[in-house]
Design a protein around this motif. Structure first.
Motif, PDB file in Angstrom:
ATOM      1  N   PRO A 147       0.827  -1.213   0.000  1.00 24.65           N
ATOM      2  CA  PRO A 147       0.000   0.000   0.000  1.00 24.65           C
ATOM      3  C   PRO A 147       0.860   1.262   0.000  1.00 24.65           C
ATOM      4  CG  PRO A 147      -0.791  -1.595   1.615  1.00 24.65           C
ATOM      5  CD  PRO A 147       0.523  -2.097   1.133  1.00 24.65           C
ATOM      6  N   LEU A 148       0.311   2.329  -0.575  1.00 25.26           N
ATOM      7  CA  LEU A 148       1.050   3.590  -0.687  1.00 25.26           C
ATOM      8  C   LEU A 148       1.334   4.238   0.666  1.00 25.26           C
ATOM      9  CD1 LEU A 148      -0.666   5.122  -3.829  1.00 25.26           C
ATOM     10  CD2 LEU A 148       1.725   4.377  -3.620  1.00 25.26           C
ATOM     11  N   ALA A 149       0.694   3.764   1.712  1.00 27.10           N
ATOM     12  CA  ALA A 149       0.908   4.346   3.041  1.00 27.10           C
ATOM     13  C   ALA A 149       1.859   3.506   3.894  1.00 27.10           C
ATOM     14  CB  ALA A 149      -0.432   4.509   3.768  1.00 27.10           C
ATOM     15  N   GLN A 150       2.448   2.437   3.314  1.00 32.03           N
ATOM     16  CA  GLN A 150       3.283   1.542   4.110  1.00 32.03           C
ATOM     17  C   GLN A 150       4.623   1.269   3.424  1.00 32.03           C
ATOM     18  OE1 GLN A 150       0.211  -1.622   4.483  1.00 32.03           O
ATOM     19  NE2 GLN A 150       0.487  -1.394   6.699  1.00 32.03           N
ATOM     20  N   TYR A 151       5.596   0.858   4.265  1.00 38.52           N
ATOM     21  CA  TYR A 151       6.910   0.455   3.764  1.00 38.52           C
ATOM     22  C   TYR A 151       6.961  -1.065   3.639  1.00 38.52           C
ATOM     23  CZ  TYR A 151       8.445   5.217   4.828  1.00 38.52           C
ATOM     24  OH  TYR A 151       8.582   6.572   4.863  1.00 38.52           O
TER      25      TYR A 151
END
Length: 811
Positions: free
Chosen positions: A170-174
């Motif tokens: 996801p774009l919010a996670q590494y």
């Protein structure tokens, strides 16, 4: 001819023990990965080899992961990343990696480093250059730091991690798989010693020498930064280079011409942990900055090419060092295997030798056996007697490889003629056997420059010499034998033994352990069972059978104590423990919730941070064990522990290390009270008749003062029967506590009043509740929300007698 073999195996030297400060060993700073804060959807799929591993092919590489504070879904992601590296690198020595989740600075996503570096080891391609331990072990073919991790990785648990393995981050996670791949790459070789303090650049180790990655760092003029004739260290000029923004990792072909280069991250302001040991390129694994949503599951050609250049695709030697021999010969056959992980064309192999310390020398070209890919030849000796020195030389195009790696400075030595050198034998003596299991299990490691003929055990029963027995070889120079004395000994017998190793020389050289006299074996025969036991150790050692324990007065303590030898012995072998033990002669019949209490000081080598008992990184330890079958088998009451159990013990031990021995000495003020519920785990139950054993297990490296015990109580009665009942049933929980804890008293049919007092470790009372009548209220809630975090003591008294005391931790 083209030579291509899949598995690398190199000539091996004696392994270094853990934590020993060996010459040519250094530790680097950590490399860090920086969270960019940006979001970028990107996915690079794993290499095809990973799928092959899942279906059919088996990698020759072993990667072992151990964890500290890592959730299960993160472990699965880490194993997936390790599997990718396993498909890409080859080594016969397991790579041991520690994975930690911990709180790091907000500007750090993750960090890692090789646990140590080695230089000038056997198999080292370039002298006076440091290699990360995993690579050094690959090139040498053996463990150089047994028991230690090779790579240590830490990940910031405050970051939003994606633990999936599908690359759909996801774009919010590494992406955790990407981070693990990145950090392992640092441990495999993207690391070194370049350092900059803002004005001068230097190599940050005591030898002022480069790591193998550092060796290949060049500027845009193709000048090597590690060339001290060009760039002194420390120097302002080296600082300018390290912050020039114009550095590259340069690789050469076999003809010495530059083939390609990789751009290195070298910002104008030195960035600790990021500068030099990352690459520039965007969407590559070794970029210093990591974006959310980006998943890179393939190290890529550039990273693999760099790892190949520093040694991960190496040419090594499969060679057994020639043993000495006594009878002169006309010639000596030699065979060498050349092992490569890439195709090499037309290799030429020589054995170079000398009989006059290389004032002059000669050589023999070895011829290839095409069916075995091995090279063979014969050294002409003409019945020479004396010392022969030699090394092996491999020429591939313009490149030359040597064994030993620093030949001709270092050579192998072979002696021909009469041998008078005794064998080497190592043995951890067995000092206690039980009458219920009267078997003496003897093992030893014996080596010799010519060869071992035999290892013999001589022994005496009650002073009468018995027929000697011979130990059997079980591989790896280990010899063993088991002797069963079931029909030969009783309580008052004495057993003595010694070991003698004999070599294959005509003179039959021998080595005996011990060098004089015999090892003494104590026979443990239990007394009649009791329901309780206590001792302040003032009445001598009659209640215990001991091996390397004593009961006596020791400087720094008020009275006699049960204590180990000081310093405690270390093991003779790398792969087994030396055991010091004290067995209580009186078996105890356990009661439900029965307690064991004693004061102790533990000054034994602490394990690595986060290491768990029985793990590879848990070095020396002490443990309290019990046996329900007369001493045949032993089970722990609680897990083993070490100096890390108390911060004072740990700091005292570590802050006084000198030459692999701690100089710290125990004293009365270091005593802590240990409290063990004897039936809390599943090993023991009420009604079991149990023999108690105190044991210190020591490895073959660091040691120190040891273990001391005093004021031992096992199910000891406090005073009256009613007091005992209350004592056994009383419980204080939770531990640790946050705002409040509870004191549970046993049910009673009569009125009993107790006082509860809480004090800090300085003895200051912070809470007192007097006259608690447990007939009316058997559960007391105590709230201490305002007290500081720390350790407190809870005292429960009845009248003037303490019936219960417990250490409690406030979070």
């Amino acid at each position: 001819m083209v030579l291509c073999l899949a598995v690398a195996f190199a000539w091996a030297s004696t392994a270094r023990a853990q934590k020993k400060s060996a010459p040519g060993q250094a530790i680097s700073d950590v490399a860090i990965s920086i969270p960019s804060g940006k979001s970028e959807k990107w996915f690079t799929a794993p290499p095809e080899q990973v799928n092959l591993l899942k279906s059919a092919a088996k990698s020759q590489t072993t990667i072992n992961l151990s964890y500290t504070n890592v959730p299960e879904d993160a472990k699965r992601a880490a194993e997936f990343a390790a599997g990718i590296w396993k498909s890409l690198i080859s080594t016969t020595v397991p790579v041991n990696i520690v994975i930690r989740m911990e709180s790091l600075d907000e500007g750090v996503l993750a960090m890692s480093r090789p646990s140590t570096f080695f230089m000038n080891f056997n198999g080292s391609p370039i002298s006076n250059v440091y290699y990360p331990v995993a690579l050094a072990e690959k090139l040498s073919g053996e463990e150089l730091n047994p028991g230690n991790p090779d790579i240590v990785c830490s990940f910031n648990h405050n970051m939003p991690w994606y633990f999936g393995t599908d690359g759909n981050t996801p774009l919010a996670q590494y992406d955790f798989v990407t981070a693990v791949l990145h950090e392992i790459a640092h441990g495999l070789g993207f690391s070194g010693f370049y350092k900059d303090d803002g004005s001068v650049g230097f190599f940050n180790n005591g030898s002022n020498l480069p790591a193998i990655y550092d060796w290949y760092v060049f500027n845009s003029k193709n000048q090597q930064l590690a060339d001290k004739n060009l760039f002194h260290r420390p120097s302002v000029e080296l600082h300018r280079q390290l912050t020039s923004g114009n550095l590259r990792f340069l690789q050469e072909d076999n003809e010495g011409e530059n083939l390609r280069h990789s751009e290195i991250f070298a910002p104008p302001v030195w960035n600790d942990g990021a500068s030099i040991y990352h690459l520039i390129g965007g969407n590559i694994l070794m970029d210093p900055f990591t974006a959310k949503g980006s998943a890179i599951h393939n190290p890529g050609d550039e990273v693999m090419s760099i790892l190949s250049e520093i040694g991960w695709e190496a040419v090594t030697f499969d060679f057994d060092v020639l043993k000495d021999f006594e009878n002169p010969a006309a010639e000596l056959p030699v065979e060498v295997g050349i092992v490569s992980e890439r195709n090499i064309e037309n290799p030429i192999v020589y054995l170079v030798f000398s009989t006059d310390n290389f004032q002059t020398s000669d050589s023999v070209q070895l011829q290839v056996n095409h069916s075995s890919n091995r090279f063979a030849g014969k050294i002409p000796l003409d019945y020479y007697v004396g010392k022969l020195q030699y090394y092996i030389k491999l020429k591939v195009s313009s490149k030359v490889y040597h064994l030993p790696s620093m030949a001709p400075v270092k050579k192998f030595t072979l002696r021909i003629g009469p041998d008078y050198q005794p064998p080497v034998i190592a043995h951890n003596p067995e000092k206690i056997i039980t009458i219920a299991e009267p078997e003496l299990q003897i093992s030893a490691v014996a080596t010799d420059n010519i060869g071992i003929s035999s290892v013999k055990m001589e022994y005496r029963l009650n002073g009468i010499q018995k027929e000697p027995v011979f130990l059997k070889e079980s591989g790896n120079d280990r010899y063993s034998v088991n002797l069963d004395f079931a029909d030969e000994i009783s309580k008052n017998y004495t057993i003595e033994y010694r070991l003698t190793a004999k070599d294959e020389a005509a003179s039959e050289n021998i080595k005996t352990l011990p060098s004089s006299g015999y090892y003494q074996v104590n026979i443990f025969c239990p007394e009649k069972p009791v329901t309780s036991y206590s001792s302040d150790f003032e009445n001598g050692p009659d209640d215990f059978v001991t091996a390397d324990f004593s009961i006596s007065k020791v400087a720094g303590f008020h009275n006699s104590i049960l204590h180990t030898r000081s310093p405690y012995p270390v093991s003779a072998h790398e792969d087994e423990k030396y055991n010091l033990a004290a067995l209580l002669k009186y078996p105890v019949i356990l009661e439900e919730g029965g307690l064991m209490l004693f004061d102790e000081v533990v000054l034994v080598e602490p394990g690595e941070q986060g290491a768990e008992y029985t793990g590879n990184l848990f070095w020396d330890y002490v443990i309290v064990e019990g046996s329900k079958d007369g001493g045949r088998t032993w089970l722990p009451f609680i897990s083993g522990y070490d100096s890390g159990a108390d911060e004072l013990w740990k700091s005292s031990f570590l802050n006084s290390l000198v030459n692999n021995k701690s100089q710290a000495v125990g004293n009365q003020s270091m005593f802590l009270r240990n409290r063990i519920n004897l039936t809390k785990n599943n090993n023991f139950s009420a009604g079991d008749t149990v023999i108690f054993r105190f044991r210190l297990a020591s490895d073959n490296a660091v040691n120190g003062w040891g273990w001391a015990i005093d004021n031992l109580e096992i199910q000891k009665s406090i005073s009256t029967g009613s007091d005992l009942a209350a004592y056994k049933g009383l419980d204080i929980y939770p531990n640790p506590f946050n705002r409040q804890f509870y004191v549970d008293f046993p049910d009673t049919t009569v009125s009993m009043q107790y006082d509860i007092e809480v004090s800090n470790l300085l003895g200051k009372t912070i809470y007192r509740h007097k006259g608690v009548d447990v007939f009316h209220n058997s559960r007391i809630s105590i709230e201490l929300p305002e007290v500081e975090r720390g350790i407190y003591l809870v005292h429960v008294t009845r009248g003037n007698k303490t019936v219960y005391m417990q250490k409690l931790v406030k979070n």
